[in-house]
Design an enzyme around this catalytic site. Structure first.
Site, PDB file in Angstrom:
ATOM      1  N   ASP A  62       0.759  -1.572   0.163  1.00 48.92           N
ATOM      2  CA  ASP A  62       0.293   0.056  -0.090  1.00 48.92           C
ATOM      3  C   ASP A  62       1.022   0.996  -0.008  1.00 48.92           C
ATOM      4  O   ASP A  62       2.386   1.600   0.738  1.00 48.92           O
ATOM      5  CB  ASP A  62      -0.880   0.217   0.983  1.00 48.92           C
ATOM      6  CG  ASP A  62      -2.082   0.793   1.244  1.00 48.92           C
ATOM      7  OD1 ASP A  62      -2.700   1.321  -0.136  1.00 48.92           O
ATOM      8  OD2 ASP A  62      -2.667   0.700   1.820  1.00 48.92           O
ATOM      9  N   ASN A 118      -9.193  -2.968  -7.483  1.00 41.30           N
ATOM     10  CA  ASN A 118      -8.848  -2.509  -8.582  1.00 41.30           C
ATOM     11  C   ASN A 118      -9.443  -1.834  -9.686  1.00 41.30           C
ATOM     12  O   ASN A 118      -8.587  -1.046  -9.870  1.00 41.30           O
ATOM     13  CB  ASN A 118      -7.439  -2.899  -7.980  1.00 41.30           C
ATOM     14  CG  ASN A 118      -7.141  -2.842  -6.620  1.00 41.30           C
ATOM     15  OD1 ASN A 118      -6.311  -3.287  -6.646  1.00 41.30           O
ATOM     16  ND2 ASN A 118      -7.221  -1.420  -5.975  1.00 41.30           N
TER      17      ASN A 118
END
Lengths: 290, 520
Positions: A63, A111
């Site tokens: 991340d 995503n």
């Protein structure tokens, strides 16, 4: 290359963390700030703490690429590009430390909601990275697997490369690297349930072990340690079944800045945790009680 | 190359098949009945055959591969042979199966056992008698025409001689004469009346030159062999799982083989057929022959044609003891293929490599089934020769005699009439891929069921209404699969027919039938 399912994860977040980027702050993990040496000479992990060794299965939620780029006023895509170096660094560090299973969360089913330009870029980048490092991974004895990879939007040449890398490294018996790509933990569980029902097992005969045998790559052991970079503290639908008993660390470093030293620091943190699995006696290898 | 097929399986309950692999065996003392046998062994026509013959010297010679290709090209340049090949031969879609059948047949014809030879000759004659027709210019062709068969044998002989000459080791006169006598004896064994091949060698060369000068043409079959076959040669069963490796090797070797073969053809023919003169091709061709000639210094069993072919033909599902090693080898080849693909530099991000079809789902599309199974001659249409080729392959596998062979052909002919009546929408006498795809669901008609029943009857050699392990092996070249042994040690009529129909009409991929009818 990081699962940020919620749109509010933006650059502001990263900026607020400011100095958290630098080496040495890794140990500021969630809820716990154990005593630890500052980063640096950490390489051979001493078997200290409450008698715990190296985690068998480590998973990373990669991340912070977007924030990393925003901090430098670069397009988000350059954050993904910078992540490549970290990925290779972490694979090397894990292998050298004796981790047997390493899982990386590269692309979540959520995503796909990102702008199509970014998705296209990611697909090209991943393909380039896979092809570039395939010989090295093979030579290092790493067995590579791709978890997920079900969506028809994945370009067929990329899927072909994934399959090729799995074929190429399938016989390797060093560390197993599982790359979660187009992965969703819930989807895996739903798929396992379907497969279970199709197999015609009577409801009473189903227990946890039976169920787990229908998950993709059922030989994967439970995750012992999850590292989520950039300080975010969410699960984000990642390997939901396998993380049931995992320890979590949340180093504030953004993924492109994450290095081997940070990784080893996380392993050290893990070693100092007291894992009880809800019981009293710690269980070796992170096997859940079945 | 005579169009031929034969099988390696010696079968219980069928006389005469025991000597199927006759080549390497020593001559048996009682070599079977020989009607014209004189008292002295040297007077037998059989003495020209067997392991001491000149032919056997060539059979395992790597140069012979080049020579056979060259002979096939010269054959195909004969208008009658060319037309027969285009209409009937499976060499485009199934070249490996075709080549293997030819080699086994030649081995039987040149083997020491007269009985095997007579049986094989009878089989070839039956097979050739079924091949006749007319070319697009309406000229008749007939595979039984003795002149045509003489030319086929002539090209084999001439290419063997030329192969030695081109690699710098010309045959001496007496060897050449003996080889010629053997090839003439081959024709005699086929029971053709003599006289179509001249009796002496000097006359042969005059005959050959005249054929080259006057008879040969730039036929369609010739162009396909030279310019299409090697560029699109499907992988042999061994390398089937690794299309990329095969394609990479073929891209290199295909044009090379074409160029070498053209350069080795007789100059007058090259000129007349308008074949290209590639600079340096002569040198290349001679080096290739010389290099292949050097392979004779390799250990003997490395270059045994028979062994090589068995290996190329082995599929990993087979229960052959070598299959385990082969599966390991195949895995290594797959790995190498994966590495090769991954290491190939990308030209553009997502444009290339999209054409590799994956053999996944258990169900074929109608178009896939049409191309892989039905269209045996690979001309894009389903026609009688396609079904005849299936009947030919099945009779070859099962080593059928009369009247079983005719029964099988008749069942296939009946099926063809049924297909034609149902599917030939535009009435042009043949079935296109689109016509097939449009009508697929209604395909399991009574005639197809009849084919299944006849196939069961002829496979069930001992007629006990079930197919046992040996009978199964004769048809599929492998043992019962595990799922079947679960059901019992034999294969019942109804189970056999159900499986056959689900393969032929349901287009379900099936482990035993795929190697039988879809393999290259």
């Amino acid at each position: 290359m990081c699962p940020e399912p919620r749109p509010r994860d933006t650059a502001v977040h990263g900026l607020a963390e400011g100095g958290g980027v630098s080496v040495g702050h890794v140990r500021a993990t969630a809820g716990r700030a154990d005593e630890g040496e500052p980063g640096g000479r950490l390489s051979p992990l001493p078997q200290q703490g409450p008698g715990r060794g190296v985690p068998r299965h480590v998973a990373c939620v990669m991340d912070g690429n977007g924030r990393w780029a925003a901090q430098r006023s670069l397009p988000r895509t350059s954050g993904h590009t910078a992540a490549e170096k970290t990925v290779i660094d972490v694979i090397e560090a894990a292998r050298a430390a004796g981790v047997e299973w390493l899982s990386l969360y590269a692309f979540s089913t959520e995503n796909w909601r990102r702008p199509s330009d970014e998705v296209d870029f990611l697909m090209r980048l991943v393909r380039r990275v896979v092809r570039k490092h395939a010989p090295l991974l093979f030579a290092r004895g790493i067995r590579c697997r791709f978890l997920g990879v079900a969506d028809p939007r994945i370009p067929p040449p990329l899927a072909r490369d994934f399959a090729d890398l799995m074929t190429l490294t399938g016989q390797n018996r060093g560390m197993t690297l599982t790359v979660a790509f187009d992965h969703g933990g819930r989807r895996d569980i739903v798929e396992a349930a379907r497969s279970l029902i199709r197999s015609g097992v009577p409801a009473d005969a189903v227990d946890e072990r039976h169920f787990a045998a229908h998950l993709p790559f059922p030989d994967t052991p439970d995750v012992d340690l999850v590292i989520r970079t950039s300080g975010e503290q969410r699960i984000s639908n990642f390997m939901l079944w396998q993380v049931a008993y995992a320890e979590w660390t949340f180093p504030p470093v953004l993924w492109p800045d994450f290095r081997a030293t940070h990784f080893l620091e996380c392993l050290r943190t893990y070693q100092q945790r007291d894992r009880r699995f809800g019981g009293v006696t710690p269980h070796a290898n992170g096997e859940p009680h079945l | 190359m005579t169009d031929s097929g034969s099988s390696n399986n010696s079968r219980p309950g069928r006389k005469g098949a025991a000597g199927g692999k006759a080549g390497p065996l020593p001559p048996t003392p009682d070599a079977g009945p020989n009607p014209e046998a004189g008292p002295t062994p040297a007077a037998e026509p059989g003495s020209l055959f067997g392991p001491d013959s000149q032919f056997h010297r060539f059979f395992d010679d790597p140069r012979w591969a080049l020579a056979v290709i060259r002979a096939t090209v010269l054959e195909a340049a004969h208008p009658q042979v060319g037309a027969a090949l285009i209409d009937n031969s499976t060499f485009v879609a199934h070249p490996w199966r075709r080549l293997r059948n030819t080699l086994v047949s030649l081995q039987r014809m040149f083997g020491p056992d007269d009985h095997v030879r007579q049986r094989e000759a009878a089989r070839l004659n039956r097979l050739h008698a079924r091949i006749s027709g007319a070319d697009p210019r309406n000229r008749h062709y007939d595979a039984m025409d003795p002149e045509v068969r003489a030319w086929v044998v002539a090209t084999l002989f001439e290419s063997s001689v030329t192969m030695c000459r081109l690699s710098g080791q010309p045959l001496d006169q007496s060897t050449m004469e003996q080889l010629y006598a053997e090839f003439r004896a081959f024709l005699v064994a086929l029971a053709d009346e003599p006289g179509h091949l001249p009796p002496t060698l000097p006359e042969f060369w005059r005959y050959y030159d005249r054929m080259v000068e006057d008879e040969l043409e730039n036929t369609e079959a010739l162009r396909i062999i030279l310019y299409k076959l090697f560029d699109h040669l499907p992988a042999p069963p061994l390398l089937d799982g690794v299309p990329t490796v095969w394609a990479a090797g073929r891209a290199l070797a295909g044009p090379l083989i074409g160029t070498i073969t053209v350069a080795s053809l007789p100059e007058p023919f090259r000129r007349r057929a308008g074949l290209p003169e590639v600079p340096g091709a002569q040198t290349l061709m001679q080096s290739a022959y010389a290099a292949a000639g050097l392979a004779r210094f390799l250990p003997d069993n490395w270059i045994r044609t028979e062994n090589l072919f068995d290996l190329l033909y082995l599929s990993p599902d087979s229960d052959d003891p070598r299959a385990a090693a082969l599966t390991a080898l195949r895995d290594r080849i797959k790995q190498a293929g994966a590495l090769l693909r991954l290491a190939t530099p990308l030209t553009s991000p997502f444009s290339q490599q999209q054409s590799v079809p994956e053999q996944t789902g258990p169900q074929r599309s109608a178009a896939e089934f049409f191309t892989e199974v039905l269209d045996q001659t690979a001309d894009g249409y389903l026609d009688w020769p396609d079904l005849a080729a299936m009947a030919r392959e099945l009779s070859t596998r099962l080593d059928l005699d009369e009247p079983e062979e005719t029964r099988l052909y008749a069942a296939y002919a009946e099926w063809w009439r049924e297909l034609q009546a149902e599917l030939d929408a535009d009435g042009d006498g043949r079935i296109s891929k689109d016509e097939y795809a449009a009508a697929v669901p209604s395909l399991a008609g009574p005639a197809l069921i009849r084919v299944a029943e006849v196939l069961f009857d002829v496979t069930d050699a001992d007629g006990n209404e079930s197919i046992d392990a040996d009978e199964y092996r004769a048809l599929f070249r492998t043992a019962f699969s595990r799922t079947m042994t679960a059901a019992g040690p034999t294969y019942s009529r109804s189970a056999f027919i159900t499986d056959f129909l689900s393969f032929m009409s349901g287009r379900r991929r099936s482990t035993p039938y795929d190697p039988l009818l879809a393999d290259a």
